[in-house]
Write a protein that holds these residues in place. Structure first.
Motif, PDB file in Angstrom:
ATOM      1  N   ALA A 407       0.826  -1.228   0.000  1.00 50.56           N
ATOM      2  CA  ALA A 407       0.000   0.000   0.000  1.00 50.56           C
ATOM      3  C   ALA A 407       0.853   1.268   0.000  1.00 50.56           C
ATOM      4  O   ALA A 407       0.327   2.371  -0.126  1.00 50.56           O
ATOM      5  N   VAL A 408       2.178   1.107   0.126  1.00 45.83           N
ATOM      6  CA  VAL A 408       3.032   2.280   0.328  1.00 45.83           C
ATOM      7  C   VAL A 408       2.979   3.256  -0.861  1.00 45.83           C
ATOM      8  O   VAL A 408       2.853   4.470  -0.680  1.00 45.83           O
ATOM      9  N   GLY A 409       3.039   2.725  -2.070  1.00 45.82           N
ATOM     10  CA  GLY A 409       3.036   3.585  -3.257  1.00 45.82           C
ATOM     11  C   GLY A 409       1.756   4.413  -3.326  1.00 45.82           C
ATOM     12  O   GLY A 409       1.789   5.632  -3.545  1.00 45.82           O
ATOM     13  N   THR A 410       0.639   3.742  -3.126  1.00 41.78           N
ATOM     14  CA  THR A 410      -0.658   4.421  -3.183  1.00 41.78           C
ATOM     15  C   THR A 410      -0.767   5.461  -2.071  1.00 41.78           C
ATOM     16  O   THR A 410      -1.195   6.603  -2.294  1.00 41.78           O
ATOM     17  N   GLU A 411      -0.345   5.068  -0.864  1.00 43.59           N
ATOM     18  CA  GLU A 411      -0.450   6.003   0.263  1.00 43.59           C
ATOM     19  C   GLU A 411       0.501   7.190   0.094  1.00 43.59           C
ATOM     20  O   GLU A 411       0.190   8.310   0.506  1.00 43.59           O
ATOM     21  N   SER A 412       1.632   6.945  -0.545  1.00 46.07           N
ATOM     22  CA  SER A 412       2.569   8.056  -0.785  1.00 46.07           C
ATOM     23  C   SER A 412       1.958   9.078  -1.738  1.00 46.07           C
ATOM     24  O   SER A 412       2.115  10.287  -1.547  1.00 46.07           O
ATOM     25  N   VAL A 413       1.273   8.587  -2.756  1.00 43.96           N
ATOM     26  CA  VAL A 413       0.612   9.510  -3.690  1.00 43.96           C
ATOM     27  C   VAL A 413      -0.449  10.318  -2.942  1.00 43.96           C
ATOM     28  O   VAL A 413      -0.539  11.545  -3.090  1.00 43.96           O
ATOM     29  N   ALA A 414      -1.224   9.631  -2.109  1.00 44.72           N
ATOM     30  CA  ALA A 414      -2.272  10.334  -1.337  1.00 44.72           C
ATOM     31  C   ALA A 414      -1.650  11.433  -0.475  1.00 44.72           C
ATOM     32  O   ALA A 414      -2.142  12.568  -0.428  1.00 44.72           O
ATOM     33  N   LYS A 415      -0.545  11.106   0.182  1.00 44.20           N
ATOM     34  CA  LYS A 415       0.110  12.094   1.069  1.00 44.20           C
ATOM     35  C   LYS A 415       0.661  13.257   0.247  1.00 44.20           C
ATOM     36  O   LYS A 415       0.587  14.418   0.661  1.00 44.20           O
ATOM     37  N   LYS A 416       1.256  12.948  -0.890  1.00 46.36           N
ATOM     38  CA  LYS A 416       1.828  14.007  -1.721  1.00 46.36           C
ATOM     39  C   LYS A 416       0.727  14.952  -2.207  1.00 46.36           C
ATOM     40  O   LYS A 416       0.894  16.177  -2.196  1.00 46.36           O
ATOM     41  N   LEU A 417      -0.392  14.385  -2.611  1.00 43.08           N
ATOM     42  CA  LEU A 417      -1.483  15.238  -3.090  1.00 43.08           C
ATOM     43  C   LEU A 417      -2.030  16.109  -1.960  1.00 43.08           C
ATOM     44  O   LEU A 417      -2.381  17.275  -2.173  1.00 43.08           O
ATOM     45  N   ALA A 418      -2.063  15.550  -0.756  1.00 45.06           N
ATOM     46  CA  ALA A 418      -2.517  16.347   0.389  1.00 45.06           C
ATOM     47  C   ALA A 418      -1.573  17.527   0.607  1.00 45.06           C
ATOM     48  O   ALA A 418      -2.004  18.664   0.835  1.00 45.06           O
ATOM     49  N   GLU A 419      -0.289  17.248   0.506  1.00 46.94           N
ATOM     50  CA  GLU A 419       0.720  18.312   0.676  1.00 46.94           C
ATOM     51  C   GLU A 419       0.543  19.390  -0.406  1.00 46.94           C
ATOM     52  O   GLU A 419       0.538  20.589  -0.117  1.00 46.94           O
ATOM     53  N   LEU A 420       0.359  18.954  -1.635  1.00 49.99           N
ATOM     54  CA  LEU A 420       0.203  19.909  -2.743  1.00 49.99           C
ATOM     55  C   LEU A 420      -1.075  20.726  -2.588  1.00 49.99           C
ATOM     56  O   LEU A 420      -1.106  21.922  -2.872  1.00 49.99           O
ATOM     57  N   SER A 421      -2.111  20.065  -2.118  1.00 47.63           N
ATOM     58  CA  SER A 421      -3.380  20.753  -1.898  1.00 47.63           C
ATOM     59  C   SER A 421      -3.180  21.917  -0.930  1.00 47.63           C
ATOM     60  O   SER A 421      -3.715  23.007  -1.138  1.00 47.63           O
ATOM     61  N   GLY A 422      -2.374  21.655   0.095  1.00 45.77           N
ATOM     62  CA  GLY A 422      -2.062  22.696   1.076  1.00 45.77           C
ATOM     63  C   GLY A 422      -1.315  23.875   0.465  1.00 45.77           C
ATOM     64  O   GLY A 422      -1.321  24.975   1.011  1.00 45.77           O
ATOM     65  N   LYS A 423      -0.675  23.626  -0.679  1.00 47.43           N
ATOM     66  CA  LYS A 423       0.073  24.700  -1.346  1.00 47.43           C
ATOM     67  C   LYS A 423      -0.752  25.341  -2.462  1.00 47.43           C
ATOM     68  O   LYS A 423      -0.217  26.045  -3.311  1.00 47.43           O
ATOM     69  N   GLY A 424      -2.030  25.020  -2.526  1.00 48.68           N
ATOM     70  CA  GLY A 424      -2.904  25.677  -3.504  1.00 48.68           C
ATOM     71  C   GLY A 424      -3.056  24.948  -4.819  1.00 48.68           C
ATOM     72  O   GLY A 424      -3.701  25.457  -5.742  1.00 48.68           O
ATOM     73  N   VAL A 425      -2.477  23.751  -4.926  1.00 53.10           N
ATOM     74  CA  VAL A 425      -2.662  22.962  -6.148  1.00 53.10           C
ATOM     75  C   VAL A 425      -4.085  22.382  -6.137  1.00 53.10           C
ATOM     76  O   VAL A 425      -4.579  21.961  -5.090  1.00 53.10           O
ATOM     77  N   THR A 426      -4.739  22.397  -7.284  1.00 56.83           N
ATOM     78  CA  THR A 426      -6.065  21.783  -7.383  1.00 56.83           C
ATOM     79  C   THR A 426      -5.882  20.270  -7.459  1.00 56.83           C
ATOM     80  O   THR A 426      -5.225  19.769  -8.372  1.00 56.83           O
ATOM     81  N   THR A 427      -6.432  19.570  -6.483  1.00 58.90           N
ATOM     82  CA  THR A 427      -6.262  18.111  -6.429  1.00 58.90           C
ATOM     83  C   THR A 427      -7.629  17.437  -6.533  1.00 58.90           C
ATOM     84  O   THR A 427      -8.531  17.711  -5.743  1.00 58.90           O
ATOM     85  N   ILE A 428      -7.742  16.574  -7.508  1.00 57.78           N
ATOM     86  CA  ILE A 428      -9.035  15.939  -7.802  1.00 57.78           C
ATOM     87  C   ILE A 428      -8.866  14.429  -7.728  1.00 57.78           C
ATOM     88  O   ILE A 428      -8.004  13.862  -8.406  1.00 57.78           O
ATOM     89  N   ILE A 429      -9.695  13.809  -6.914  1.00 51.95           N
ATOM     90  CA  ILE A 429      -9.616  12.354  -6.780  1.00 51.95           C
ATOM     91  C   ILE A 429     -10.834  11.779  -7.492  1.00 51.95           C
ATOM     92  O   ILE A 429     -11.975  12.036  -7.111  1.00 51.95           O
ATOM     93  N   GLY A 430     -10.540  11.003  -8.523  1.00 51.49           N
ATOM     94  CA  GLY A 430     -11.595  10.607  -9.457  1.00 51.49           C
ATOM     95  C   GLY A 430     -12.416   9.403  -9.102  1.00 51.49           C
ATOM     96  O   GLY A 430     -12.821   8.672  -9.984  1.00 51.49           O
ATOM     97  N   GLY A 431     -12.662   9.150  -7.857  1.00 48.19           N
ATOM     98  CA  GLY A 431     -13.607   8.101  -7.497  1.00 48.19           C
ATOM     99  C   GLY A 431     -12.990   6.724  -7.345  1.00 48.19           C
ATOM    100  O   GLY A 431     -11.807   6.518  -7.604  1.00 48.19           O
ATOM    101  N   GLY A 432     -13.804   5.788  -6.896  1.00 49.72           N
ATOM    102  CA  GLY A 432     -13.384   4.399  -6.790  1.00 49.72           C
ATOM    103  C   GLY A 432     -12.345   4.168  -5.706  1.00 49.72           C
ATOM    104  O   GLY A 432     -12.393   4.751  -4.622  1.00 49.72           O
TER     105      GLY A 432
END
Ligand SMILES: Nc1ncnc2c1ncn2[C@@H]1O[C@H](COP(=O)(O)OP(=O)(O)OP(=O)(O)O)[C@@H](O)[C@H]1O
Ligand SMILES: O=C(O)[C@H](O)COP(=O)(O)O
Length: 480
Positions: A407-432
């Motif tokens: 699960a590490v790869g998937t969780e790393s992406v989730a964490k990175k997107l959370a970090e980017l979101s905090g910096k104003g990047v638009t982050t969209i999670i497409g379901g599923g």
């Protein structure tokens, strides 16, 4: 950078030249109509492990396709419930189709109320404007009247979230329901019984749709998760009830999954994972038209590796999609999209949570082993690529995230997107499954948008017209 051989990384020229971009998310949506989703064919794969095969087959089985192929340009700019005036709503009976298809445990407790919470803004708007809300949904896939699929267990949570005591009907049409509607006060909410207790619902039977429509004065569709189904309560009903408008949730889903994706702040990265390339062809092709960077993960990468002449052991491979993988790589190159494949992978000696595992370069997967996650070098490369972006959309896990070890790869992406979101990047999670991963990591709240749709979000990302959206009134004006 990864130690693996270079053929697995295609760092092609970034294309940020299309800078006619805007950060505004349009309240209305236009879709080009180029894309057809191929039916799922050729489901054979290399992995010999029966558990592995069953796992993937069950994922594919759930991918029902029901949205129509598109011919010609179709506008998805829709009139919204926010466009209606208070006078349009006061004292009016409003049929609201929501997607309250929430998971229940064996004791009928709701285990995830996301979809109920997502339906609340539209309902609250209607009741605060003095409308009478007739709320409809399906739950599960019942064959006829099935008590375990009753919507009754949802009433307490719904009442709590809306702040109004919700009345529950035992049916969704008929004289008893009509009586309850007649006694509904302004600002009241009546929850109809599971609309799929009637087979006419999924058949989009006009007579049934007309009966549903006869209960109300106007129609609001807020059921994004079911918008890819042409059913009586999502599509048929609009033939008998006008105005027919989009609810706030439906509108938000369209704004992000189509508006922000079609007109992104750049650089725009797409991350696509999941089990098989065959189930994501439409999404990849559609995103290749729009994104600057494409990161691929999940089971599909092994088809790309094999297409490039690498050994993949017993990893998931779609032999009949090797040419397609080559074509997609060439397409990315031609379009100047920077396509990154993982350069290292976590491999396992069996498809199981307790499998032995090790990290190897993508070019060195031994016989008898299967890749179940992207490796740490790839995570770093992906993170570096994402660092430059202003919009990111993610669909599909990077590995078998259901097993902690992978699960590490998937969780790393989730964490990175959370970090980017905090910096104003638009982050969209497409379901599923990507949504499940984001929730598991506990970063759902910080993302710009988490889709409530699985199949619906996939079909929208593929560029398909969703029947439940298409049937709604056109927006009066389409902003440029
Ligand atoms: N390397 C891999 N080998 C086999 N299966 C994988 C691999 N990586 C990811 N998966 C599986 O892919 C599945 C998700 O694939 P899917 O294509 O269904 O993604 P999704 O679009 O996010 O989900 P959904 O179909 O639920 O919307 C997960 O169950 C995961 O275990
Ligand atoms: O859970 C979903 O994806 C929606 O509620 C649609 O359900 P369905 O796949 O049973 O139509």
């Amino acid at each position: 950078m990864a130690s693996a051989a270079s053929p697995t990384t295609l760092s092609l020229l970034p294309t940020t030249s299309s800078s006619s971009t805007t950060s505004r998310i349009s309240p209305t949506v236009r879709l080009p109509s180029r894309f057809l989703r191929s039916p799922l064919r050729g489901l054979g794969f290399a992995a010999a492990d029966p558990l592995f095969s069953a796992h993937v087959a069950s994922k594919l089985q759930s991918l029902k396709t029901s949205a129509r192929p598109i011919t010609g340009v179709v506008s998805m700019a829709k009139r919204s419930v926010g466009d209606l005036s208070p006078a349009d709503l006061k004292g009016k009976k409003v049929f609201v189709r929501a997607d309250l298809n929430v998971p229940l445990d064996d004791s009928q407790n709701i285990t995830d109320d996301t979809r109920i919470r997502a339906a609340v803004p539209t309902i609250k708007h209607l009741i605060s404007n003095g409308a009478k809300v007739i709320l409809s949904s399906h739950l599960g896939r019942p064959k006829g009247v099935t008590p375990k699929y009753s919507l009754a267990p949802l009433v307490p949570r719904l009442s709590e979230l809306i702040g109004v005591e919700v009345v529950k009907a035992d049916d969704c049409i008929g004289p008893d329901v009509e009586k309850l509607v007649a006694s509904l006060p302004d600002g009241g909410v009546l929850l109809l019984e599971n609309v799929r207790f009637y087979k006419e619902e999924e058949k989009n039977d006009p007579g049934f749709a007309e009966k549903l429509a006869s209960l109300a004065d106007l129609y609001v569709n807020d059921a994004f998760g079911t918008a890819h189904r042409a059913h009586a309560s999502t599509e048929g009903v609009t033939k008998f009830l006008r105005p027919s408008v989009a609810g706030f949730l439906l509108q938000k889903e369209l704004d992000y999954l189509d508006g922000a994706v079609s007109n992104p702040k750049r650089p725009f990265a797409a991350i696509v994972g999941g089990s098989k390339v065959s189930s994501k062809i439409g999404v990849i092709e559609s995103l290749l038209e729009k994104c600057d960077i494409l990161l691929l993960g999940g089971g599909m990468i092994f088809t790309f590796y094999k297409a490039q002449g690498l050994s993949v052991g017993s990893s998931l491979v779609e032999e009949d999609k090797l040419d397609l993988a080559t074509t997609l790589l060439a397409k990315a190159k031609a379009k100047g999209v920077s396509l990154l494949l993982p350069t290292d992978v976590v491999i396992a000696d069996k498809f199981a949570p307790d499998a032995n595992s090790k990290i190897v370069p993508a070019s060195a997967i031994p016989d008898g082993w299967m890749g179940l996650d992207i490796g740490p070098d790839s995570v770093k490369t992906f993170n570096d690529a994402l660092e430059t972006t202003k919009t990111v959309i993610w669909n599909g896990p990077m590995g078998v995230f259901e097993f902690d070890k992978f699960a590490v790869g998937t969780e790393s992406v989730a964490k990175k997107l959370a970090e980017l979101s905090g910096k104003g990047v638009t982050t969209i999670i497409g379901g599923g499954d990507s949504v499940a991963a984001v929730e598991k990591v506990g970063v759902a709240e910080v993302m710009s948008h988490i889709s409530t749709g699985g199949g619906a979000s996939l079909e929208l990302l593929e560029g398909k017209i969703l029947p439940g959206v298409d049937a709604l009134d056109e927006a009066v004006a389409v902003p440029v």
